[in-house]
Design an enzyme around this catalytic site. Structure first.
Site, PDB file in Angstrom:
ATOM      1  N   ASP A  67      45.704  28.532  41.175  1.00  0.00           N
ATOM      2  CA  ASP A  67      44.555  29.422  41.364  1.00  0.00           C
ATOM      3  C   ASP A  67      44.256  30.265  40.139  1.00  0.00           C
ATOM      4  O   ASP A  67      45.042  30.326  39.192  1.00  0.00           O
ATOM      5  CB  ASP A  67      44.771  30.308  42.603  1.00  0.00           C
ATOM      6  N   ASN A 136      50.647  37.614  54.275  1.00  0.00           N
ATOM      7  CA  ASN A 136      49.829  37.156  55.408  1.00  0.00           C
ATOM      8  C   ASN A 136      49.922  35.636  55.584  1.00  0.00           C
ATOM      9  O   ASN A 136      49.163  35.054  56.330  1.00  0.00           O
ATOM     10  CB  ASN A 136      48.362  37.570  55.212  1.00  0.00           C
TER      11      ASN A 136
END
Ligand code: F6R
Length: 239
Positions: A67, A136
């Protein structure tokens, strides 16, 4: 799934570096999928150390990173390209033209995502994908969602991810709000996945990812379906 408990961060870094090193020694033309963040820093240090001792040769290796932040160029010290150069690539004999990170300042981000997907195919797919995981459950920047995003895409970062990543920036307002991320399908097509988790606070999300229901609300849970997953973790509790 192979689960290995490391005694501490150094042990985790050495064990993971051993796996990456074996991959490169056995297959010098390997394609490594790489990650940024705090978790892999010790691995990169260990690999640099072995490179300096002539134990490992990166000259034929190709890398594709997971990313990049949208809006940051590779010269920006907060960009993931800069992170990879300074923490790893500048210290080994890799051919920089074979190191790939999405271009966060491409004029057309959708075209950049398509280019990155093609690139992953052109290099023959990923042999070994190194992954961290977010609090998360995100992998790459695949945030919890209603469905899994398959291919490289632009993602709006979750407030919790922005909060977690603010430690790398002067102030929270400086953390980019979006990123380009390799998709779940590309990650899952890697021939071997190496997931590393090195803090106690990630123990619950790691457990949920590996043993809870497979759901896009916990992106890391998809890893349960991978046929060649190695997890190395260093937490107080044992899985
Ligand atoms: C980084 C990446 C992220 C991180 C994750 C954990 O390229 O894709 O998924 O692996 O946010 O980050 P750290 O290691 O900083 O806790």
């Amino acid at each position: 799934m192979k689960i290995i408990k490391a005694t501490d961060y150094d042990d985790l870094s050495r064990k993971a570096a051993n796996i990456i090193s074996a991959q490169v020694i056995l297959h010098p033309r390997s394609v490594l999928g790489l990650a940024t963040g705090s978790s892999p820093i010790g691995i990169y240090k260990q690999l640099i150390d072995w490179y300096n001792k002539n134990d490992i040769d990166f000259s034929q290796v190709t890398t594709v990173n997971l990313d990049e932040y949208v809006g940051l160029s590779g010269n920006d010290p907060q960009s993931y390209r800069y992170f990879m150069d300074t923490n790893f690539f500048n210290h080994i004999n890799i051919d920089k033209s074979k190191t790939h990170v999405p271009n966060g300042v491409a004029p057309n981000i959708n075209e950049e995502c398509a280019r990155y997907n093609d690139l992953i195919q052109q290099v023959g797919g990923v042999d070994l994908q190194l992954l961290g995981i977010g609090l998360n459950g995100h992998i790459g920047f695949n945030e919890p969602d209603k469905e899994f995003e398959k291919l490289t895409h632009m993602v709006e970062l979750n407030p919790s991810t922005i909060e977690a990543n603010k430690r790398f920036f002067d102030k929270i307002e400086d953390v980019p709000k979006s990123a380009i991320s390799m998709g779940i399908k590309s990650i899952m097509q890697a021939r071997h996945i190496l997931l590393i988790v090195n803090t106690d606070e990630k123990y619950e999300i790691l457990k949920e990812s590996l043993f809870g229901p497979v759901t896009p609300h916990v992106p890391g849970s998809i890893l349960q379906l991978h046929s060649n997953l190695t997890v190395i973790y260093s937490c107080n509790k044992t899985l």
